[in-house]
Design a protein around this motif. Sequence first.
Motif, PDB file in Angstrom:
ATOM      1  N   ARG A   1       0.833  -1.225   0.000  1.00  0.00           N
ATOM      2  CA  ARG A   1       0.000   0.000   0.000  1.00  0.00           C
ATOM      3  C   ARG A   1       0.868   1.276   0.000  1.00  0.00           C
ATOM      4  O   ARG A   1       0.375   2.357  -0.271  1.00  0.00           O
ATOM      5  N   ASN A   2       2.144   1.139   0.338  1.00  0.00           N
ATOM      6  CA  ASN A   2       2.992   2.330   0.367  1.00  0.00           C
ATOM      7  C   ASN A   2       3.480   2.736  -1.017  1.00  0.00           C
ATOM      8  O   ASN A   2       4.122   3.760  -1.189  1.00  0.00           O
ATOM      9  N   LEU A   3       3.210   1.871  -1.962  1.00  0.00           N
ATOM     10  CA  LEU A   3       3.726   2.104  -3.301  1.00  0.00           C
ATOM     11  C   LEU A   3       2.543   2.315  -4.233  1.00  0.00           C
ATOM     12  O   LEU A   3       1.585   1.524  -4.212  1.00  0.00           O
ATOM     13  N   GLN A   4       2.603   3.359  -5.055  1.00  0.00           N
ATOM     14  CA  GLN A   4       1.468   3.594  -5.959  1.00  0.00           C
ATOM     15  C   GLN A   4       1.263   2.434  -6.927  1.00  0.00           C
ATOM     16  O   GLN A   4       0.161   2.163  -7.370  1.00  0.00           O
ATOM     17  N   THR A   5       2.359   1.770  -7.249  1.00  0.00           N
ATOM     18  CA  THR A   5       2.251   0.641  -8.171  1.00  0.00           C
ATOM     19  C   THR A   5       2.110  -0.669  -7.394  1.00  0.00           C
ATOM     20  O   THR A   5       2.246  -1.754  -7.971  1.00  0.00           O
ATOM     21  N   GLY A   6       1.842  -0.549  -6.078  1.00  0.00           N
ATOM     22  CA  GLY A   6       1.966  -1.708  -5.191  1.00  0.00           C
ATOM     23  C   GLY A   6       0.960  -2.835  -5.402  1.00  0.00           C
ATOM     24  O   GLY A   6       1.114  -3.905  -4.814  1.00  0.00           O
ATOM     25  N   GLU A   7      -0.049  -2.610  -6.239  1.00  0.00           N
ATOM     26  CA  GLU A   7      -1.006  -3.710  -6.453  1.00  0.00           C
ATOM     27  C   GLU A   7      -0.559  -4.656  -7.553  1.00  0.00           C
ATOM     28  O   GLU A   7      -1.164  -5.700  -7.766  1.00  0.00           O
ATOM     29  N   VAL A   8       0.473  -4.236  -8.289  1.00  0.00           N
ATOM     30  CA  VAL A   8       0.911  -5.078  -9.416  1.00  0.00           C
ATOM     31  C   VAL A   8       2.411  -5.323  -9.338  1.00  0.00           C
ATOM     32  O   VAL A   8       3.122  -4.728  -8.522  1.00  0.00           O
ATOM     33  N   GLU A   9       2.879  -6.204 -10.212  1.00  0.00           N
ATOM     34  CA  GLU A   9       4.315  -6.399 -10.403  1.00  0.00           C
ATOM     35  C   GLU A   9       4.544  -6.725 -11.866  1.00  0.00           C
ATOM     36  O   GLU A   9       3.597  -7.053 -12.586  1.00  0.00           O
ATOM     37  N   LEU A  10       5.775  -6.597 -12.275  1.00  0.00           N
ATOM     38  CA  LEU A  10       6.080  -6.894 -13.676  1.00  0.00           C
ATOM     39  C   LEU A  10       6.876  -8.194 -13.712  1.00  0.00           C
ATOM     40  O   LEU A  10       7.957  -8.278 -13.123  1.00  0.00           O
ATOM     41  N   VAL A  11       6.310  -9.202 -14.369  1.00  0.00           N
ATOM     42  CA  VAL A  11       6.996 -10.486 -14.443  1.00  0.00           C
ATOM     43  C   VAL A  11       7.965 -10.423 -15.626  1.00  0.00           C
ATOM     44  O   VAL A  11       7.553 -10.229 -16.771  1.00  0.00           O
ATOM     45  N   ALA A  12       9.261 -10.539 -15.312  1.00  0.00           N
ATOM     46  CA  ALA A  12      10.281 -10.274 -16.337  1.00  0.00           C
ATOM     47  C   ALA A  12      10.331 -11.365 -17.394  1.00  0.00           C
ATOM     48  O   ALA A  12      10.353 -12.558 -17.084  1.00  0.00           O
ATOM     49  N   GLU A  13      10.341 -10.934 -18.636  1.00  0.00           N
ATOM     50  CA  GLU A  13      10.570 -11.882 -19.736  1.00  0.00           C
ATOM     51  C   GLU A  13      11.902 -11.600 -20.386  1.00  0.00           C
ATOM     52  O   GLU A  13      12.469 -12.434 -21.066  1.00  0.00           O
ATOM     53  N   GLU A  14      12.387 -10.378 -20.187  1.00  0.00           N
ATOM     54  CA  GLU A  14      13.713 -10.038 -20.701  1.00  0.00           C
ATOM     55  C   GLU A  14      14.299  -8.977 -19.773  1.00  0.00           C
ATOM     56  O   GLU A  14      13.589  -8.048 -19.364  1.00  0.00           O
ATOM     57  N   LEU A  15      15.555  -9.158 -19.429  1.00  0.00           N
ATOM     58  CA  LEU A  15      16.191  -8.207 -18.514  1.00  0.00           C
ATOM     59  C   LEU A  15      17.489  -7.763 -19.177  1.00  0.00           C
ATOM     60  O   LEU A  15      18.361  -8.581 -19.452  1.00  0.00           O
ATOM     61  N   VAL A  16      17.571  -6.469 -19.480  1.00  0.00           N
ATOM     62  CA  VAL A  16      18.743  -5.988 -20.218  1.00  0.00           C
ATOM     63  C   VAL A  16      19.514  -5.010 -19.329  1.00  0.00           C
ATOM     64  O   VAL A  16      18.921  -4.116 -18.723  1.00  0.00           O
ATOM     65  N   LEU A  17      20.817  -5.216 -19.281  1.00  0.00           N
ATOM     66  CA  LEU A  17      21.656  -4.291 -18.511  1.00  0.00           C
ATOM     67  C   LEU A  17      21.960  -3.082 -19.390  1.00  0.00           C
ATOM     68  O   LEU A  17      22.584  -3.220 -20.441  1.00  0.00           O
TER      69      LEU A  17
END
Length: 587
Positions: A88-104
């Motif tokens: 609840r402290n995070l505005q995006t706190g109801e969701v998450e992003l499930v990574a399919e690609e992670l680029v440095l």
Amino acid sequence: MERSRTHTCGELRKEHAGEAAVLMGWVHRVRDQGGIVFIDLRDRYGTTQVVVEPGGPVSLDVAREFKREYVAEVRGTVRLRPEEMANRNLQTGEVELVAEELVLLNRCVTPPFVVEDDTDASEEIRLQYRFLDLRRPKMQKLIELRHHAAGVVRRYLSDKGFLEIETPLLVRNSPEGARDFLVPSRLSKGKFYSLPQSPQIYKQILMVSGCDRYFQIAKCLRDEDLRADRQPEFSQIDIELSFTTEGEVFDIMDGLLAAIWKEAGGGDISTPIPVISHAEAMAKYGSDKPDIRFGMEIQDISELAARSEFRAFRAVIEGGGTVRAIAAPGGASLSRREIDGLEETAKRAGAKGLAWCRVSEGKLDGGVGRFFDHEALTAAAGASTGDLVVMVAADEKTALSSLGQVRLALGGRLAPPSAGDFRFLWVNRFPLFEWDDEGERWEPAHHMFTLPYDDEIEFLETDPGRVHARLYDMTLNGVEIASGSIRCHDPELQRRIMSVVGIRGEEADRRFGFLLNALSYGAPPHGGIAFGWDRLITLLAGGDSIRDVIPFPKTTSGLSPMDGSPSDVEEELLADLGLRLLPRKED
Ligand code: ASP
């Protein structure tokens, strides 16, 4: 392939669940929970939780490589978090992003402090690594607030017919009070430009040019000894109007402040902002920038003191002095130590001592209480049961200014201000000049381009201290936030004012000839004001240091730890300018 983000790190909500998204940002934190890795990805807009799951397209080992402040791109699918996992402290706190690609996108060496709001990093380190410091959400908010407030200023003033006009940074040396920063000229060797202490002279010349209404968010540069809330370069909202009066200036500025406060989050302020004269401010509050969030006005109890049995008071009155008092509601509860602390404050401000007594039902306790009649003192000081009465006997200036300091201490202790209580006040009718004991001469109280009141002009030469000026300051909660005046548009009168402060004939022409010349070509009556922009934003944000609202400030010793300025320069550069350094004392 060129790639871009689809959303910011503060944007995803439960409506996005199931959608594909690409985020880019800084790794705020990596939490490795054995079988699963969480990466909090942060940008200016917020933070989003990225999940790297076992057996998914991104290997856990790759995810573990990401460290704090690495720059990453994540492609994935937005997923609703289970109810109990929502943050609840995070505005995006109801969701998450499930990574399919992670680029440095980039690495970061180990940061000297953790980028988060609560930091124990010293200010020196924060300024040295300002690029990291500014990443802290708190600092990002201040940068946004400043931008937003500047937008309100531009809109409001433009709607009122003001034109935003730039004035030069390389100007003639014509100090307005402080010392100018000098810039050597390469093309005219041996000559110097100055950096402007404010656009004062240029904005007046713009009025002579018929520009009528001017404003600018201007950089001002002053080479003076620094104090906690001063910077060698700072910003002003600088404003000037032709054919104007104090009433019109106050009216437009009240509206400006109300618009800034309303639209930039400070809430509603009540207008018109009250106006008091400098003399009244000094008499009631012992300050030319009174904090009116609490009362405790200073009272003149000289008459009573002259009749009292307290010899020390009588002696001061007989010597031409005065006795002033403050009744502090609830102050009777202050301990002896606290009262001693108040006395120290009074002494630091020049008083010989602080007399006091507590008011209880029908009697006065402690201190000098026994010398006074309960009824007479409470009536004269405006005191009630439970108050502490503090008194200073001295010459008027010392009595008022020392009680002014004591009043602030009492206010802080007995009437602590609540956040969001904004009390604006205009103070006007300042003396035109102040006597400078050290230099043994008259100095302009504000600057010398100010118009004296008509009926006092005759005393300019004979009794300068008696002349008041059409000068005004705006204060907020005891802090000066703006200063301005109706200007002197008559070159002859301007010369008379200059000569009082010791700038006469030839010298006036040499230093200010270009202004005097412009004034002699049909200068309209005009006036203006400038707001200390950094201070105003600090107060609006409820902060306490102007360095927090300036993206790249200097330290209190005028240094910039990030770029190492001021720095040595090559001999060659100096030679090009025709300059050679004298040996420094320590060399
Ligand atoms: N130029 C003045 C200052 O910097 C402000 C003004 O009088 O408009 O204080």
